[in-house]
Design a protein around this motif. Structure first.
Motif, PDB file in Angstrom:
ATOM      1  N   ILE A 226       0.874  -1.186   0.000  1.00 19.52           N
ATOM      2  CA  ILE A 226       0.000   0.000   0.000  1.00 19.52           C
ATOM      3  C   ILE A 226       0.898   1.219   0.000  1.00 19.52           C
ATOM      4  CG2 ILE A 226      -1.702   1.384   1.214  1.00 19.52           C
ATOM      5  CD1 ILE A 226      -2.600  -0.943   2.718  1.00 19.52           C
ATOM      6  N   TRP A 227       0.720   2.038  -1.006  1.00 20.30           N
ATOM      7  CA  TRP A 227       1.411   3.333  -1.015  1.00 20.30           C
ATOM      8  C   TRP A 227       0.409   4.349  -0.497  1.00 20.30           C
ATOM      9  CZ3 TRP A 227       6.341   4.037  -3.710  1.00 20.30           C
ATOM     10  CH2 TRP A 227       6.871   5.325  -3.535  1.00 20.30           C
ATOM     11  N   ASN A 228       0.668   4.821   0.688  1.00 21.72           N
ATOM     12  CA  ASN A 228      -0.302   5.683   1.337  1.00 21.72           C
ATOM     13  C   ASN A 228      -0.231   7.109   0.783  1.00 21.72           C
ATOM     14  OD1 ASN A 228      -2.359   6.168   3.118  1.00 21.72           O
ATOM     15  ND2 ASN A 228      -1.266   5.379   4.895  1.00 21.72           N
ATOM     16  N   HIS A 229      -1.268   7.861   1.051  1.00 20.30           N
ATOM     17  CA  HIS A 229      -1.338   9.227   0.530  1.00 20.30           C
ATOM     18  C   HIS A 229      -0.308  10.149   1.160  1.00 20.30           C
ATOM     19  CE1 HIS A 229      -5.086   8.354  -1.657  1.00 20.30           C
ATOM     20  NE2 HIS A 229      -5.281   7.509  -0.665  1.00 20.30           N
ATOM     21  N   ASP A 230       0.263   9.732   2.284  1.00 20.78           N
ATOM     22  CA  ASP A 230       1.298  10.559   2.909  1.00 20.78           C
ATOM     23  C   ASP A 230       2.695  10.183   2.422  1.00 20.78           C
ATOM     24  OD1 ASP A 230       1.601   8.117   4.100  1.00 20.78           O
ATOM     25  OD2 ASP A 230       1.307   8.808   6.151  1.00 20.78           O
ATOM     26  N   HIS A 259      10.270   5.823   5.114  1.00 25.94           N
ATOM     27  CA  HIS A 259       8.949   5.877   4.503  1.00 25.94           C
ATOM     28  C   HIS A 259       8.480   4.500   4.042  1.00 25.94           C
ATOM     29  CE1 HIS A 259       8.681  10.465   3.601  1.00 25.94           C
ATOM     30  NE2 HIS A 259       9.193  10.213   4.778  1.00 25.94           N
ATOM     31  N   GLY A 291      -3.509   4.048  -5.949  1.00 25.40           N
ATOM     32  CA  GLY A 291      -4.055   4.361  -4.625  1.00 25.40           C
ATOM     33  C   GLY A 291      -4.645   3.192  -3.888  1.00 25.40           C
TER      34      GLY A 291
ATOM     35  N   THR B  28      -3.253  10.585   7.988  1.00 30.83           N
ATOM     36  CA  THR B  28      -3.595  10.159   6.628  1.00 30.83           C
ATOM     37  C   THR B  28      -4.418   8.877   6.648  1.00 30.83           C
ATOM     38  OG1 THR B  28      -1.556  11.152   5.829  1.00 30.83           O
ATOM     39  CG2 THR B  28      -2.644   9.590   4.372  1.00 30.83           C
ATOM     40  N   ASP B  29      -3.970   7.914   7.444  1.00 33.34           N
ATOM     41  CA  ASP B  29      -4.712   6.659   7.514  1.00 33.34           C
ATOM     42  C   ASP B  29      -6.152   6.879   7.948  1.00 33.34           C
ATOM     43  OD1 ASP B  29      -2.697   5.081   6.643  1.00 33.34           O
ATOM     44  OD2 ASP B  29      -2.188   4.226   8.577  1.00 33.34           O
ATOM     45  N   THR B  32      -8.282   8.902   5.211  1.00 34.18           N
ATOM     46  CA  THR B  32      -8.495   8.196   3.944  1.00 34.18           C
ATOM     47  C   THR B  32      -9.180   6.856   4.140  1.00 34.18           C
ATOM     48  OG1 THR B  32      -6.316   7.168   4.073  1.00 34.18           O
ATOM     49  CG2 THR B  32      -6.462   9.251   2.866  1.00 34.18           C
ATOM     50  N   ARG B  34      -7.961   4.270   5.630  1.00 33.19           N
ATOM     51  CA  ARG B  34      -7.017   3.170   5.610  1.00 33.19           C
ATOM     52  C   ARG B  34      -6.863   2.492   6.974  1.00 33.19           C
ATOM     53  NH1 ARG B  34      -6.198   2.463   0.789  1.00 33.19           N
ATOM     54  NH2 ARG B  34      -4.407   3.287  -0.339  1.00 33.19           N
ATOM     55  N   ASP B 479      18.633   6.609   8.100  1.00 30.34           N
ATOM     56  CA  ASP B 479      18.303   7.906   7.505  1.00 30.34           C
ATOM     57  C   ASP B 479      18.031   8.975   8.561  1.00 30.34           C
ATOM     58  OD1 ASP B 479      15.825   7.101   8.394  1.00 30.34           O
ATOM     59  OD2 ASP B 479      14.807   7.316   6.458  1.00 30.34           O
ATOM     60  N   THR B 514       8.660   7.504  13.752  1.00 33.12           N
ATOM     61  CA  THR B 514       7.541   6.692  13.280  1.00 33.12           C
ATOM     62  C   THR B 514       7.004   5.896  14.454  1.00 33.12           C
ATOM     63  OG1 THR B 514       8.612   6.467  11.141  1.00 33.12           O
ATOM     64  CG2 THR B 514       6.828   4.935  11.609  1.00 33.12           C
TER      65      THR B 514
END
Lengths: 764, 764
Positions: A226-230, A259, A291, B28-29, B32, B34, B479, B514
């Protein structure tokens, strides 16, 4: 039917948990079908991706037109290499070594050329896998087909078709002015090789060919993303290393590692083949484009044609020994297939090739050669089996020439503490000679083999084992149990082997530890499950976490007893204070939450001395002179296992490795036609051994503790694959008098040699 | 429209991350769709459970015949209380307090009696929820119906129907010889109350009634469980505390806690109502019986009838003050509904009732009274809102009688450092008086309210806040980011508030952390998300984890620089060594894996001084004298928030709490008929405020740092629910001259008082 040398020598076990055989923590889930593998991942709104693969072994991509596929109702996204980040010319470190990023990227989705049949070119995601399948067929790829080159010897010839325009041999000061299929040439040297051969009473030089073989894990590759919107992407996959998948996905998609969250599922085998990414970045960019969560699965043909087998190779070995049987010189020429992109395991092969022996004068030349086959990958002791097949056959010839018992030859020449490998390192305490002696003392060896067309062969093998980084955390529960989170994906039962080391240090039982394999956001950086490093390095991290818990429990007991912490000791799972004060682990655990903050331990390891592993195998065969079929009558594998944490697992590793080596030795190979199409891309035709093909593999666990580990652990998983092909070759020679120099020693190949020799009789 | 007192006073922020307003990590989750909530959990082979609930408020169960239900095709399991472990008479500690296990067990599945309408009696699991529904109707339960008792005053009367034969009032040396509906009576005393009242110039004594109200979380309860063949059970659920669910499931099922793994999903509100288990043990035993994963969901009626609302109560308050307005004595009688089983939050109510004030002579009597309503549970500052409604109304009357500005009265009498609560504790530095002064200085207060039927009311509130245990672990990525695993389920955005404290200590940004909420096998013991403790205690644990990382980074930098570790300091997110040596966090993070073992931090907290929270609210209302409807014109909430980690969240907590208090004050109540059946068991009829019912809640953040926390954090979530009913009552009095002593102050109730007073005019 396993023998544990520690038992036979009568020494008392030092440990309570280590060396016992508790039920594996993941056992119930796996035998009842509860365990969640990658293909089991179900997400709300998930759709399905399909990869379009090259029908050509070698071609230039002139254009890709995805418009018709995109127009199919139900299609949500179509991607090509253009959807991956521009890899530039960067070389990136990937935990196990550095890699040229553009090669990895172009292997995931071909960029300018396809370099092997099955090379991924584009991908489609659609509401159903059937729609995606149909749409993928509508992608129009215009190819300029080029002649393929399929073996290292062809590829190294002047004028051979070139796979890459920008690959040059650039080691050893030999940088060629022309692009080449030789991606790398390196040399290791020790002593004076000319002098060494001059001192020899006997010199044998032979050439060998080994076939391309696959790891044959039962579970095909899979990835769900899942490539999230963030801009954060979550990936579920079957992998040997969640952190290396994280890094590869990040690099290929052009986002920071933080990420990417990789959630490793249970894994149905890897053996080195599930380290590189194939589907994970594709699922990610398909998801980014549409999405939705996207799942992509391989079938067996995809796996065989599209993932990394281990290389076929061409090897030349020259060895000399004096009349007493002492090796005076050894020389190796190793040319390994890299597949479509540079990076064969020839480097590891060169480290192992002569490592079983004290070689005073030696030279090893290694060549990494690109050919139009799938980009090769690690396979259990990568590179070493090819080399051992050659060396151990030559050793057998030397023994024959000098009339020396091959076990005595190995005892005389075997590597031991202080022996320098041709590539440089000097051994600490190792168990090569012990593994040979264990065979010599075995009931198998002592039982004469009788009968026509029957022969007995022996061979040894070495794997250096890896260390690398591991991390874990552990939490104490009020019922006296411990939750353990570790970062090593568990292929062979490692979570139990790690939990046992934590349990040993804490003085609790293995069943009292609940191990969990964490995702990349939830556990410290941990390198791949490979190189026989997990029980060694992650076990050490667990030991450190247990020590961290010990320290806190000592402090807590002191607080409860109102005594200085230095008066409290952690002994044998108990807190011992002054004046007879005493808590068991369980007693103190029950009081933690009433007396202060929760107790959690952290552990990390970066061990520097993994300790090499040595194995010696003996096999009895009977050869059918009419068909060339080799039947294994009896097989015994002896191995220095350092300390056997869970002996059943160690035996299983030895048995599994031996069987894979037997398959490699007798059956397995990629059959290609002249166009570079694999003709046996299913498990019906790519024949790995079944239980009907092998007898029970008898094991002898020799325990020479690794001085570089708190519990003496050595990696055990890889070395057992190394000796079988050579041991079989030597046994076949004894049975029917032919020296096999080509793998596999399948019925047609053996029969060919028998017929060529003009003899179908037993040699002696 | 929030005011931050720290800003208005011109002081410079001490912190870089704390006090800023980063985007929430789960944002975001959640926006949306998710985010995975309990009802989203899908497992292979999962089936569905349904609960059969009692149609009676009070009845003896004579027999349960499940045979017809079991015979329905598709039904896999039917369970009753017999399938739970025998609870015996044990009292168990459940993190937040001790509980009589058999009561919890009988609340999950009724044992001998049903004690409220909606009480769970049996459960069915079937291939489809519809089959389970139909089958549940075929379970034949033979009831002996008993008269219900629905209010504390009825229940306390001699001869009232008894809910339990084995409950006796046994505190205060008043152990009754007869079973009683009073489960507990306790008393707190300070000073000489008779002397205090004798010194008073004015004494006011009033009686109050508050209705049973529900937390009204938007997400109904849910649970999915797999009982594995090895005796381990995994539970997914929406809960405020994964560890308390683990313990309750273990206790009720009779297995060790380490055999239960609780995976908390995202949670759509709890407010105290998602701490006790309802469905989790039932899903577990259904799964044990049928071998399949079982999911059980509630609908809204199940939630209202079958889970714990917060108690209705009967309260008597008597307070006296001298002519100067100094409180001389205060006395409270608090009788709270426990519902069907002992355990109302009257204890917390008694701790809070007079805590806003310096009460030299005081007495509080608390009564925990069982009635035939659902077993009550915590609801945001449990017990305190009921008490504050009474006390703050009486204070308003005293101010009126003495002609003292109610804010000045609170400034004069307000609790401060050194003030002793009636129940014993002495306050450290607290912000009661500051919260009052902030209102006094507010633009709202300074703006006169004009117009007929309009009035302005103020009220204060106190919540003690909890500490309890928290744990977390954190891992450093190459990172320069950090993965944080914490054990507090995130209801109100706490993962970001915790991550911000880790970031502050490390000198990185919140976005570079995270955060993950771990399951019970993967993170150290952490108490419930409740009591306004998470940002305080789990934030502290994260701070400790950051310090642990700091120490390791100092050591690593020293190793790289080859200097003694004591020459390296961690300052402001950088490693500072001798001779100008310097690494940023990101620079060193990038080198960790090349220079040693991975760096992971652990942190745990058991903080002892959560620091009380004080709030003062002011509200302007207009009352419709024809209907009794109260319209809120303006609302401002001031609160000592210690240190506002993420001011937007703090404002959100204050606004949310105030709106819940408004709902409680003006609308919400359980309507029962005489048989004990709730008549408004849907959100259509149980009316919580919508955005159309309330204006924007203005907030004033007063920051009096808690000396008991490294960053001065105080819990902020609970106290804002406390003042609204009293503030509204005082405003209504000003608007229409009636003193409301019964909640809710719904149109019929207000109109009743207006009509009873025989006046529809404004009082002054």
């Amino acid at each position: 039917m396993a023998t544990d040398i520690r038992e036979t020598t009568g020494s008392q076990p030092k440990y309570k948990v280590i060396g016992s055989r508790p039920i594996r923590h993941d056992g119930t889930d796996k035998v009842t079908g509860r365990a969640i593998y990658g293909a089991d991942v179900q997400l709300n709104g998930m759709i399905h991706g399909v990869i379009l693969r090259s029908p050509h072994a070698h071609a230039r991509i002139k254009s890709i037109d995805t418009s018709k596929a995109e127009a199919v109702p139900g299609v949500r996204a179509v991607v090509t290499c253009k959807d991956l980040a521009d890899p530039g010319d960067r070389r990136v470190e990937l935990g196990e070594g550095s890699i040229i990023l553009k090669h990895l990227s172009a292997n995931v989705l071909a960029r300018d050329k396809v370099l092997y049949r099955g090379h991924a070119v584009a991908a489609v995601a659609a509401d159903s896998v059937h729609v995606a399948d149909e749409a993928a067929k509508l992608i129009r790829v215009e190819y300029e087909v080029l002649p393929p080159v399929l073996t290292v010897q062809e590829a190294m010839k002047p004028g051979a078709p070139l796979l890459h325009e920008d690959v040059f041999t650039d080691e050893m000061g030999e940088k060629s002015k022309q692009p080449s299929n030789v991606a790398k040439h390196f040399r290791h040297e020790v002593g004076d090789i000319a002098k060494g051969f001059a001192e020899a009473a006997v010199v044998i030089e032979r050439e060998f060919h080994t076939a391309t073989v696959h790891q044959g894990y039962i579970e095909p590759h899979n990835a769900t993303a899942i490539w999230n919107h963030d801009g954060h992407v979550t990936v579920w996959c079957s992998t040997q290393g969640s952190f290396t998948v994280r890094q590869q996905v990040a690099e290929l998609c052009g986002i920071p590692i933080s990420h990417v969250k990789v959630i490793p599922t249970e894994i149905g085998g890897g053996f080195g083949g599930k380290i590189s990414v194939y589907l994970e970045p594709v699922a990610a960019i398909l998801s980014r484009k549409c999405g939705k969560p996207v799942k992509v699965l391989m079938n067996r043909t995809d796996v065989l044609e599209g993932t990394g087998p281990t290389p076929g190779s061409f090897i030349r070995i020259k060895m000399g020994a004096d009349a007493s049987g002492k090796i005076t010189a050894a020389e190796a020429y190793l040319a390994y297939e890299a597949g479509g992109f540079p990076g064969s395991p020839v480097g590891a092969g060169a480290m192992c090739v002569f490592a079983c022996y004290d070689v005073p004068n030696g030279r090893v030349d290694g060549y990494d050669v690109v050919v139009n086959k799938p980009r090769t990958n690690a396979y259990r002791a990568p590179g070493a089996t090819n080399a051992a097949f050659a060396v151990e056959t030559v050793v057998d010839e030397i023994c024959e020439a000098l009339k020396i018992n091959p076990l005595n030859f190995r005892i005389k020449n075997g590597a031991k503490k202080g022996t320098r490998r041709v590539d440089g390192p000097v051994f600490p305490r190792v168990g090569m000679i012990e593994s040979v002696k264990a065979i010599k003392n075995s009931e198998h060896w002592k039982t004469p083999l009788k009968g026509k067309y029957r022969g007995r062969g022996v061979a040894s093998g070495f794997w250096f084992n890896c260390g690398l980084k591991s991390a874990c955390s552990a939490t104490v529960n009020a019922d006296g149990t411990v939750g353990l989170v570790e970062g090593s994906t568990d292929i062979g039962g490692s979570r139990t082997g790690i939990a046992m080391q934590l349990a040993e240090t804490l003085g609790i039982t293995a069943a009292e530890v609940t191990p969990t394999v964490g995702d990349t956001d939830s556990v410290g950086y941990t390198d791949v499950t490979g190189g026989s490093r997990v029980t060694f390095a992650t076990g050490w991290a667990a030991h450190e976490a247990a020590l961290d818990i010990q320290r806190q429990m000592v402090t807590r007991a002191a607080k409860i007893w109102e005594v200085p912490a230095k008066q409290v000791k952690y002994i044998d799972g108990c807190l011992i204070g002054p004046e007879g004060k005493r808590f068991t682990f369980k007693e103190l655990a029950a009081q933690i939450n009433e007396t202060g903050e929760p107790i959690i331990g952290r552990g990390a390891a970066d061990p520097q001395q993994p300790g090499g592993a040595f194995a010696t195998h003996v096999v009895d065969v009977e050869v059918d002179p009419e068909t060339g079929k080799v039947e294994i009558l009896r097989y015994t594998a002896s191995q220095d296992v350092g300390t056997a944490i869970h002996p059943s697992y160690v035996e299983g590793q030895i048995q599994g490795g031996a069987v894979q080596g037997i398959g490699w030795g007798l059956n397995e190979e990629y059959f290609y036609d002249a166009a570079g199409t694999m003709k046996n891309s299913s498990f019906l035709d790519y024949r790995i051994p079944t239980c009907l093909d092998v007898p029970m593999i008898e094991t002898i666990l020799v325990e020479v503790p690794n001085p570089g580990h708190p519990y003496g652990v050595r990696g055990v998983g890889e070395v057992p694959i190394i000796p079988p092909p050579a041991a079989l070759a030597n046994a076949i020679y004894k049975a029917v008098g032919v020296r096999m120099t080509r793998l596999p020693m399948s019925p047609p190949n053996v029969l060919h040699e028998i017929l060529a020799k003009g003899s179908s009789g037993q040699s002696r």
